[in-house]
Write a protein that holds these residues in place. Structure first.
Motif, PDB file in Angstrom:
ATOM      1  N   ILE A   1       0.905  -1.031  -0.036  1.00 29.28           N
ATOM      2  CA  ILE A   1      -0.044  -0.320   0.088  1.00 29.28           C
ATOM      3  C   ILE A   1       0.895   1.260  -0.065  1.00 29.28           C
ATOM      4  O   ILE A   1       1.948   1.294   0.735  1.00 29.28           O
ATOM      5  CB  ILE A   1      -0.840  -0.028   1.321  1.00 29.28           C
ATOM      6  N   ILE A   2       0.424   2.189  -0.693  1.00 33.72           N
ATOM      7  CA  ILE A   2       1.072   3.529  -0.565  1.00 33.72           C
ATOM      8  C   ILE A   2       0.230   4.367   0.469  1.00 33.72           C
ATOM      9  O   ILE A   2      -0.905   4.687   0.176  1.00 33.72           O
ATOM     10  CB  ILE A   2       0.736   4.496  -1.965  1.00 33.72           C
ATOM     11  N   PRO A   3       0.771   4.525   1.755  1.00 35.21           N
ATOM     12  CA  PRO A   3       0.080   5.119   2.727  1.00 35.21           C
ATOM     13  C   PRO A   3      -0.274   6.480   2.638  1.00 35.21           C
ATOM     14  O   PRO A   3       0.400   7.047   1.727  1.00 35.21           O
ATOM     15  CB  PRO A   3       0.750   4.461   3.933  1.00 35.21           C
ATOM     16  N   GLY A   4      -0.673   6.915   3.739  1.00 33.02           N
ATOM     17  CA  GLY A   4      -0.970   8.612   3.790  1.00 33.02           C
ATOM     18  C   GLY A   4      -2.429   8.780   3.989  1.00 33.02           C
ATOM     19  O   GLY A   4      -3.316   8.501   3.132  1.00 33.02           O
ATOM     20  N   VAL A   5      -2.858   9.446   5.038  1.00 31.50           N
ATOM     21  CA  VAL A   5      -4.087   9.848   5.406  1.00 31.50           C
ATOM     22  C   VAL A   5      -4.288  11.111   5.084  1.00 31.50           C
ATOM     23  O   VAL A   5      -4.354  12.000   6.260  1.00 31.50           O
ATOM     24  CB  VAL A   5      -4.380   9.389   7.099  1.00 31.50           C
ATOM     25  N   GLY A   6      -4.971  11.494   4.101  1.00 30.71           N
ATOM     26  CA  GLY A   6      -5.130  12.629   3.422  1.00 30.71           C
ATOM     27  C   GLY A   6      -4.092  13.655   3.048  1.00 30.71           C
ATOM     28  O   GLY A   6      -2.797  13.481   3.529  1.00 30.71           O
TER      29      GLY A   6
ATOM     30  N   GLY B   1      -5.616   4.836   2.129  1.00 35.09           N
ATOM     31  CA  GLY B   1      -4.266   4.700   2.348  1.00 35.09           C
ATOM     32  C   GLY B   1      -4.075   4.600   3.602  1.00 35.09           C
ATOM     33  O   GLY B   1      -2.821   4.434   4.215  1.00 35.09           O
ATOM     34  N   TRP B   2      -5.134   4.080   4.570  1.00 32.06           N
ATOM     35  CA  TRP B   2      -4.793   3.833   5.959  1.00 32.06           C
ATOM     36  C   TRP B   2      -5.450   2.886   6.557  1.00 32.06           C
ATOM     37  O   TRP B   2      -4.675   1.845   7.207  1.00 32.06           O
ATOM     38  CB  TRP B   2      -5.163   5.146   6.696  1.00 32.06           C
ATOM     39  N   SER B   3      -6.816   2.747   6.735  1.00 35.10           N
ATOM     40  CA  SER B   3      -7.426   1.491   7.283  1.00 35.10           C
ATOM     41  C   SER B   3      -8.889   1.465   6.799  1.00 35.10           C
ATOM     42  O   SER B   3      -9.411   2.225   5.986  1.00 35.10           O
ATOM     43  CB  SER B   3      -7.467   1.757   8.683  1.00 35.10           C
TER      44      SER B   3
ATOM     45  N   HIS C   1     -10.594  -0.407  -3.515  1.00 36.32           N
ATOM     46  CA  HIS C   1     -10.702   0.267  -4.849  1.00 36.32           C
ATOM     47  C   HIS C   1      -9.953   1.432  -4.816  1.00 36.32           C
ATOM     48  O   HIS C   1      -9.250   2.097  -5.585  1.00 36.32           O
ATOM     49  CB  HIS C   1     -12.478   0.606  -5.111  1.00 36.32           C
ATOM     50  N   LEU C   2     -10.150   2.122  -3.526  1.00 34.85           N
ATOM     51  CA  LEU C   2      -9.294   3.539  -3.083  1.00 34.85           C
ATOM     52  C   LEU C   2      -8.221   3.209  -2.225  1.00 34.85           C
ATOM     53  O   LEU C   2      -8.366   3.457  -1.034  1.00 34.85           O
ATOM     54  CB  LEU C   2     -10.295   4.467  -2.705  1.00 34.85           C
ATOM     55  N   HIS C   3      -7.345   2.497  -2.826  1.00 35.08           N
ATOM     56  CA  HIS C   3      -6.312   1.682  -1.833  1.00 35.08           C
ATOM     57  C   HIS C   3      -5.290   2.502  -1.276  1.00 35.08           C
ATOM     58  O   HIS C   3      -4.772   2.613  -0.134  1.00 35.08           O
ATOM     59  CB  HIS C   3      -5.719   0.598  -2.621  1.00 35.08           C
ATOM     60  N   ASP C   4      -4.635   3.560  -2.448  1.00 32.93           N
ATOM     61  CA  ASP C   4      -3.387   4.255  -2.047  1.00 32.93           C
ATOM     62  C   ASP C   4      -3.642   5.720  -1.657  1.00 32.93           C
ATOM     63  O   ASP C   4      -4.580   6.225  -1.897  1.00 32.93           O
ATOM     64  CB  ASP C   4      -2.729   4.055  -3.460  1.00 32.93           C
TER      65      ASP C   4
ATOM     66  N   GLU D   1       3.338  11.151  -5.515  1.00 36.23           N
ATOM     67  CA  GLU D   1       3.301  12.380  -6.262  1.00 36.23           C
ATOM     68  C   GLU D   1       2.072  12.660  -6.775  1.00 36.23           C
ATOM     69  O   GLU D   1       1.278  13.816  -6.832  1.00 36.23           O
ATOM     70  CB  GLU D   1       4.316  12.482  -7.442  1.00 36.23           C
ATOM     71  N   LEU D   2       1.113  11.768  -6.986  1.00 38.78           N
ATOM     72  CA  LEU D   2      -0.338  11.726  -7.506  1.00 38.78           C
ATOM     73  C   LEU D   2      -1.147  10.964  -6.711  1.00 38.78           C
ATOM     74  O   LEU D   2      -0.533   9.951  -6.334  1.00 38.78           O
ATOM     75  CB  LEU D   2      -0.319  11.332  -9.006  1.00 38.78           C
ATOM     76  N   MET D   3      -2.263  11.166  -6.387  1.00 39.99           N
ATOM     77  CA  MET D   3      -3.339  10.373  -5.989  1.00 39.99           C
ATOM     78  C   MET D   3      -4.780  10.596  -6.685  1.00 39.99           C
ATOM     79  O   MET D   3      -4.929  11.900  -6.923  1.00 39.99           O
ATOM     80  CB  MET D   3      -3.461  10.459  -4.475  1.00 39.99           C
ATOM     81  N   ARG D   4      -5.416   9.690  -6.321  1.00 39.86           N
ATOM     82  CA  ARG D   4      -6.740   9.860  -7.052  1.00 39.86           C
ATOM     83  C   ARG D   4      -7.856   9.758  -5.931  1.00 39.86           C
ATOM     84  O   ARG D   4      -7.791   8.817  -4.912  1.00 39.86           O
ATOM     85  CB  ARG D   4      -7.373   8.933  -8.055  1.00 39.86           C
ATOM     86  N   VAL D   5      -8.841  10.575  -5.861  1.00 40.91           N
ATOM     87  CA  VAL D   5      -9.868  10.618  -4.741  1.00 40.91           C
ATOM     88  C   VAL D   5     -11.183  10.936  -5.379  1.00 40.91           C
ATOM     89  O   VAL D   5     -11.320  11.295  -6.302  1.00 40.91           O
ATOM     90  CB  VAL D   5      -9.614  11.997  -3.949  1.00 40.91           C
ATOM     91  N   PRO D   6     -12.178  10.377  -4.707  1.00 39.09           N
ATOM     92  CA  PRO D   6     -13.532  10.978  -4.944  1.00 39.09           C
ATOM     93  C   PRO D   6     -13.780  12.213  -5.229  1.00 39.09           C
ATOM     94  O   PRO D   6     -13.255  13.178  -4.519  1.00 39.09           O
ATOM     95  CB  PRO D   6     -14.479  10.214  -3.791  1.00 39.09           C
ATOM     96  N   THR D   7     -14.466  12.595  -6.055  1.00 41.54           N
ATOM     97  CA  THR D   7     -14.914  13.879  -6.346  1.00 41.54           C
ATOM     98  C   THR D   7     -15.252  14.757  -5.198  1.00 41.54           C
ATOM     99  O   THR D   7     -14.920  15.940  -4.781  1.00 41.54           O
ATOM    100  CB  THR D   7     -15.874  14.180  -7.427  1.00 41.54           C
TER     101      THR D   7
END
Length: 358
Positions: free
Chosen positions: A57-62, A104-106, A118-121, A126-132
């Motif tokens: 996993i690529i972690p990071g919470v926000g 990216g956390w739990s 589905h929204l794993h990382d 440098e880039l991340m995808r997030v729900p609109t």
């Protein structure tokens, strides 16, 4: 893109090139400018906290970033916008009890785990995808590193919203000298709390709170004697305690949370957001007769409602909640493991460790 990946619990994160994420329908692609590194991140990555995460996993919470691409359902977001990426992802097919994952956390339960796949990382990239709906516009002048503290502030704000804190009320914050609890003190005062009782064992941290916020904060140095501590907290309030917000970590004994909770007045509110019992310790045991006869409301709250993001951004943008006094230490993506070590040794009030992926 380059990203920091956790491949096994207890191992250092590996920084390497990985494929760029691709945003699908209902998602936006964001260039990450800053991501907060929580003080307990090392405990998550070691497995000590027993968080349900699937590796690698690529972690990071926000994080804070700029929109690179937005889908057709984005009617206001535009490429180049500075945004806060909220990690609390909710399933869209159940408005009443949606499954939740922290990107990216739990996650929570099997539905949350499915969402997390589905929204794993997360934001250590440098880039991340997030729900609109999880990309919240920030003022164009916002400092990404400083505003990445929203990771912490939104949690405490969610607890205060759950408590229905009103202007002029007295609040007691369990865990007030910690990284999370101290933010609750700051937000409560910004919301108009008349007094905040701040118990803790760290004298230096208590003095810092008192120096920063003045007489509206009543610090209480705890002794470990439940009876004496309860009396001291009650006396420090100078009157009835309307709300108790518990933000104690998993390492704290349940007796500390119980002692604080039982300072609340008749018809008062207790909100539980901490980690008591998560590592197998004794569970919280509040007396049934005390709750019933005093008409006390006890509520659990995990994270925060989506609208809390917009509310908190307004508080900061207006200057009512001031981030300028925060101590921010930044690390590059290649220094991610040094950042984890720094965060673990700087867990005090308003100490922020920040990763700058770009």
């Amino acid at each position: 893109m380059r990203a920091a990946t956790l491949t096994a619990l207890g191992r250092p994160l590996i920084v390497a090139d990985v494929p760029d994420p691709r945003a699908g329908g209902g998602e936006v692609l964001v260039e990450v400018l800053a991501a907060s590194v929580p003080p307990y991140a090392g405990e998550v990555f070691s497995g000590e906290r027993r968080y349900p995460i699937e590796l690698p996993i690529i972690p990071g919470v926000g994080g804070v970033g700029r929109v690179v691409a937005a889908g057709p359902d984005a009617t206001k977001l535009a490429v180049g916008d500075l945004v806060w990426c909220d990690a609390t992802v909710r399933a869209r097919d159940d408005a009443l009890t949606p499954d939740i994952a922290l990107q990216g956390w739990s996650s929570r339960g099997e539905g949350g785990a499915q969402l997390a796949r589905h929204l794993h990382d997360g934001a250590f990239a440098e880039l991340m995808r997030v729900p609109t709906e999880n990309a919240h516009p920030l003022p164009a002048t916002a400092d990404p590193a400083r505003w990445s503290a929203l990771t912490v502030y939104t949690i405490a704000y969610g607890g205060l919203l759950a408590a229905d804190l009103e202007a002029g009320e007295t609040l007691l914050v369990g865990g007030a000298t910690g990284n999370l609890g101290s933010t609750a003190v700051a937000i409560a005062l910004a919301m108009g709390a008349g007094r905040v009782v701040a118990p803790g064992r760290n004298r230096a941290a208590l003095d810092l709170l008192a120096d920063r916020f003045g007489t509206r904060v009543s610090p209480v140095e705890l002794t470990g004697d439940d009876h004496a501590d309860r009396a001291a907290m009650t006396a420090a309030a100078g009157g009835p305690i309307d709300v108790v917000l518990d933000l104690l970590p998993p390492s704290a004994p349940s007796s500390a949370a119980r002692t604080a909770a039982m300072t609340v007045r008749e018809r008062g509110r207790v909100v539980l957001m901490g980690g008591v019992g998560m590592l197998g310790g004794a569970d919280l045991a509040l007396p049934y007769p005390w709750i019933m006869r005093n008409s006390v409301t006890v509520r659990g709250q995990w994270m925060y409602p989506r609208a809390a993001n917009a509310g908190l951004i307004r508080l900061i943008a207006s200057g009512v909640l001031d981030l300028t006094a925060e101590r921010v230490t930044c690390f590059t993506l290649d220094q991610v493991n040094e950042a984890l070590a720094h965060a673990a040794t700087h867990p005090g009030p308003f100490d922020r460790t920040v990763l700058l992926p770009r």
